[in-house]
Scaffold this motif. Structure first.
Motif, short mmCIF file in Angstrom:
data_model
loop_
_atom_site.label_atom_id
_atom_site.label_comp_id
_atom_site.label_asym_id
_atom_site.label_seq_id
_atom_site.Cartn_x
_atom_site.Cartn_y
_atom_site.Cartn_z
N ARG A 65 10.10 -4.34 4.63
CA ARG A 65 9.85 -3.76 3.31
C ARG A 65 8.70 -4.43 2.57
NH1 ARG A 65 12.72 -0.70 -0.43
NH2 ARG A 65 12.43 -1.32 -2.59
N ARG A 66 8.62 -5.75 2.62
CA ARG A 66 7.55 -6.46 1.91
C ARG A 66 6.17 -6.07 2.43
NH1 ARG A 66 9.13 -12.46 2.28
NH2 ARG A 66 10.50 -11.63 3.87
N LEU A 67 6.04 -5.99 3.75
CA LEU A 67 4.75 -5.61 4.33
C LEU A 67 4.40 -4.17 3.96
CD1 LEU A 67 2.30 -6.26 6.01
CD2 LEU A 67 3.60 -5.70 8.05
N LEU A 68 5.36 -3.29 4.01
CA LEU A 68 5.10 -1.90 3.62
C LEU A 68 4.67 -1.79 2.16
CD1 LEU A 68 7.96 0.02 5.45
CD2 LEU A 68 5.50 0.19 5.89
N LEU A 69 5.32 -2.54 1.28
CA LEU A 69 4.92 -2.50 -0.13
C LEU A 69 3.52 -3.06 -0.33
CD1 LEU A 69 8.27 -3.55 -1.85
CD2 LEU A 69 7.20 -1.29 -1.83
N ALA A 70 3.18 -4.11 0.40
CA ALA A 70 1.83 -4.67 0.32
C ALA A 70 0.81 -3.67 0.83
CB ALA A 70 1.74 -5.97 1.11
N LEU A 71 1.13 -2.96 1.92
CA LEU A 71 0.22 -1.95 2.46
C LEU A 71 0.04 -0.80 1.47
CD1 LEU A 71 1.33 -1.83 6.18
CD2 LEU A 71 -0.94 -2.47 5.34
N ILE A 72 1.13 -0.40 0.83
CA ILE A 72 1.03 0.67 -0.16
C ILE A 72 0.10 0.25 -1.30
CG2 ILE A 72 2.34 1.91 -1.95
CD1 ILE A 72 4.68 1.97 0.10
N ASP A 73 0.25 -0.99 -1.76
CA ASP A 73 -0.64 -1.49 -2.81
C ASP A 73 -2.10 -1.49 -2.36
OD1 ASP A 73 1.43 -1.89 -4.59
OD2 ASP A 73 1.62 -4.03 -4.17
N ASP A 74 -2.36 -1.93 -1.13
CA ASP A 74 -3.72 -1.95 -0.60
C ASP A 74 -4.30 -0.55 -0.48
OD1 ASP A 74 -3.70 -4.70 -0.43
OD2 ASP A 74 -3.31 -4.75 1.73
N VAL A 75 -3.49 0.39 -0.01
CA VAL A 75 -3.95 1.77 0.12
C VAL A 75 -4.27 2.34 -1.26
CG1 VAL A 75 -3.21 4.12 0.72
CG2 VAL A 75 -2.82 2.24 2.33
N GLU A 76 -3.42 2.09 -2.23
CA GLU A 76 -3.65 2.60 -3.58
C GLU A 76 -4.91 2.00 -4.19
OE1 GLU A 76 -3.32 4.82 -6.97
OE2 GLU A 76 -2.38 5.09 -5.02
N LYS A 77 -5.13 0.71 -4.01
CA LYS A 77 -6.34 0.07 -4.54
C LYS A 77 -7.59 0.67 -3.88
CE LYS A 77 -8.89 -4.22 -5.03
NZ LYS A 77 -10.14 -3.54 -4.79
N THR A 78 -7.53 0.86 -2.58
CA THR A 78 -8.67 1.43 -1.85
C THR A 78 -8.92 2.86 -2.31
OG1 THR A 78 -8.18 0.02 0.04
CG2 THR A 78 -9.62 1.91 0.44
N ARG A 79 -7.85 3.62 -2.54
CA ARG A 79 -7.99 4.99 -3.03
C ARG A 79 -8.68 5.01 -4.40
NH1 ARG A 79 -5.86 8.75 -6.28
NH2 ARG A 79 -4.46 7.26 -7.26
#
Length: 66
Positions: A32-46
């Motif tokens: 879960r922690r890695l998925l949440l971090a990836l979601i944050d990274d994807v959103e920032k990149t978007r």
């Protein structure tokens, strides 16, 4: 006028988004922690991509692009 640096920056953001999405696909659902971090990274990149798009559109409207 848009230079090569602007295109390189946009391409780098798109490549980063593609890599993040691939990494998200390989991540275990239980991590879960890695998925949440990836979601944050994807959103920032978007958001960065949207900001770059807006900047390019503004330059085009001002006639700074060929």
């Amino acid at each position: 006028m848009l230079g090569d640096n602007e295109f390189v920056a946009a391409d780098a953001l798109l490549l980063k988004l593609k890599r993040l999405m691939a990494k998200a696909g390989e991540t275990e659902k239980a991590d879960r922690r890695l998925l949440l971090a990836l979601i944050d990274d994807v959103e920032k990149t978007r958001r960065d991509l949207l900001r770059e798009r807006d900047r390019i559109e503004d330059e085009m409207k001002r006639g700074e692009c060929p």
